[in-house]
Design a protein around this motif. Structure first.
Motif, PDB file in Angstrom:
ATOM      1  N   GLN A 124       0.869  -1.177   0.000  1.00 31.39           N
ATOM      2  CA  GLN A 124       0.000   0.000   0.000  1.00 31.39           C
ATOM      3  C   GLN A 124       0.910   1.233   0.000  1.00 31.39           C
ATOM      4  N   PHE A 125       1.167   1.756  -1.189  1.00 29.73           N
ATOM      5  CA  PHE A 125       2.136   2.840  -1.316  1.00 29.73           C
ATOM      6  C   PHE A 125       1.651   4.129  -0.663  1.00 29.73           C
ATOM      7  N   PHE A 126       0.358   4.404  -0.775  1.00 30.97           N
ATOM      8  CA  PHE A 126      -0.159   5.658  -0.220  1.00 30.97           C
ATOM      9  C   PHE A 126      -0.989   5.326   1.016  1.00 30.97           C
ATOM     10  N   PRO A 127      -0.745   6.022   2.166  1.00 28.52           N
ATOM     11  CA  PRO A 127       0.122   7.207   2.317  1.00 28.52           C
ATOM     12  C   PRO A 127       1.496   6.886   2.902  1.00 28.52           C
ATOM     13  N   TRP A 128       1.841   5.567   3.028  1.00 29.49           N
ATOM     14  CA  TRP A 128       3.022   5.228   3.822  1.00 29.49           C
ATOM     15  C   TRP A 128       4.330   5.612   3.150  1.00 29.49           C
ATOM     16  N   ILE A 129       4.439   5.443   1.839  1.00 33.01           N
ATOM     17  CA  ILE A 129       5.688   5.808   1.162  1.00 33.01           C
ATOM     18  C   ILE A 129       5.948   7.318   1.252  1.00 33.01           C
ATOM     19  N   PRO A 130       4.960   8.188   0.909  1.00 30.35           N
ATOM     20  CA  PRO A 130       5.193   9.634   1.084  1.00 30.35           C
ATOM     21  C   PRO A 130       5.481  10.017   2.534  1.00 30.35           C
ATOM     22  N   LEU A 131       4.764   9.402   3.472  1.00 27.27           N
ATOM     23  CA  LEU A 131       5.011   9.714   4.881  1.00 27.27           C
ATOM     24  C   LEU A 131       6.410   9.272   5.299  1.00 27.27           C
TER      25      LEU A 131
END
Length: 231
Positions: free
Chosen positions: A49-56
């Motif tokens: 689940q790339f969003f929101p964990w990668i930006p965060l």
């Protein structure tokens, strides 16, 4: 004419260093890629689940670098002026070198980058780098001791093992804290004591150790201010 030649040599040297860094990065990435199970990696990425964990995660990493840059700026403020951006670049250089080179060589690169940004000598810059690692290590030891206490059943098979780990972590924490406190509150006693002890072991050691202690006490000078110690 000589100035132009020096500029050309410096530019060439920088390009050589950049090329060497890129080459080393490609080499180590290639070596690591040989051991990757690509089918498993693709399957795993399909479930991420790339969003929101990668930006965060990226924001948290950048925020950590800036925060450490702010701390570096404060630690060297007694010796020189350094902007938060420049200090953050120094921190980022150290991390980047540690990612592509073995043996924590990035700490040496970080100290060298600090000397290029300031008027500090390499020994003093490296002392500040070591001080940062000690401060980071104290926090990590505290967190490790807390984790060993709170989750000892999951981390350790016996209460005795947890107690031993806690005791070791506490001893290391106390040792680091004591050395920093001694150098901060009694710089002259710290310098005379270590240099005198070194001189008794071997007379020729006195002066180099004395100079080294001066760099160490200069590195912790900011902590002598009450507000600096709190920060």
């Amino acid at each position: 004419m000589n100035g132009t030649a020096d500029t050309i040599r410096l530019t060439r040297r920088r390009w050589v260093l950049v090329a060497a860094g890129i080459g080393a990065g490609v080499l180590f990435v290639g070596l690591a890629a040989r051991e990757v199970a690509w089918s498993e990696l693709s399957d795993s990425l399909s479930r991420v689940q790339f969003f929101p964990w990668i930006p965060l995660g990226a924001l948290a990493y950048v925020g950590g670098v800036i925060l450490r840059g702010w701390r570096l700026r404060l630690l060297v403020s007694q010796e020189t002026r350094l902007s938060v951006l420049a200090a953050s670049n120094v921190v980022a250089i150290g991390y980047a070198l540690n990612n592509v080179l073995p043996g924590r060589v990035g700490e040496l690169g970080r100290a060298h980058a600090l000397t290029r940004q300031t008027s500090m000598g390499f020994t003093q810059a490296f002392t500040v780098t070591v001080l940062e690692r000690v401060l980071d290590g104290r926090v990590m030891l505290f967190l490790f001791a807390a984790a060993a206490t709170i989750g000892s059943r999951g981390l350790f098979e016996s209460a005795l093992a947890a107690a031993l780990v806690n005791g070791l972590a506490l001893a290391l924490f106390a040792g680091f804290a004591g050395a920093i406190l001694f150098a901060t509150l009694s710089p002259h006693a710290f310098t005379r004591g270590l240099a005198g002890a070194a001189g008794k072991l071997r007379k020729s050691w006195h002066d180099p150790v004395y100079v080294l202690c001066l760099h160490i006490t200069s590195g912790v000078a900011y902590l002598r201010r009450p507000s600096g110690a709190v920060k």
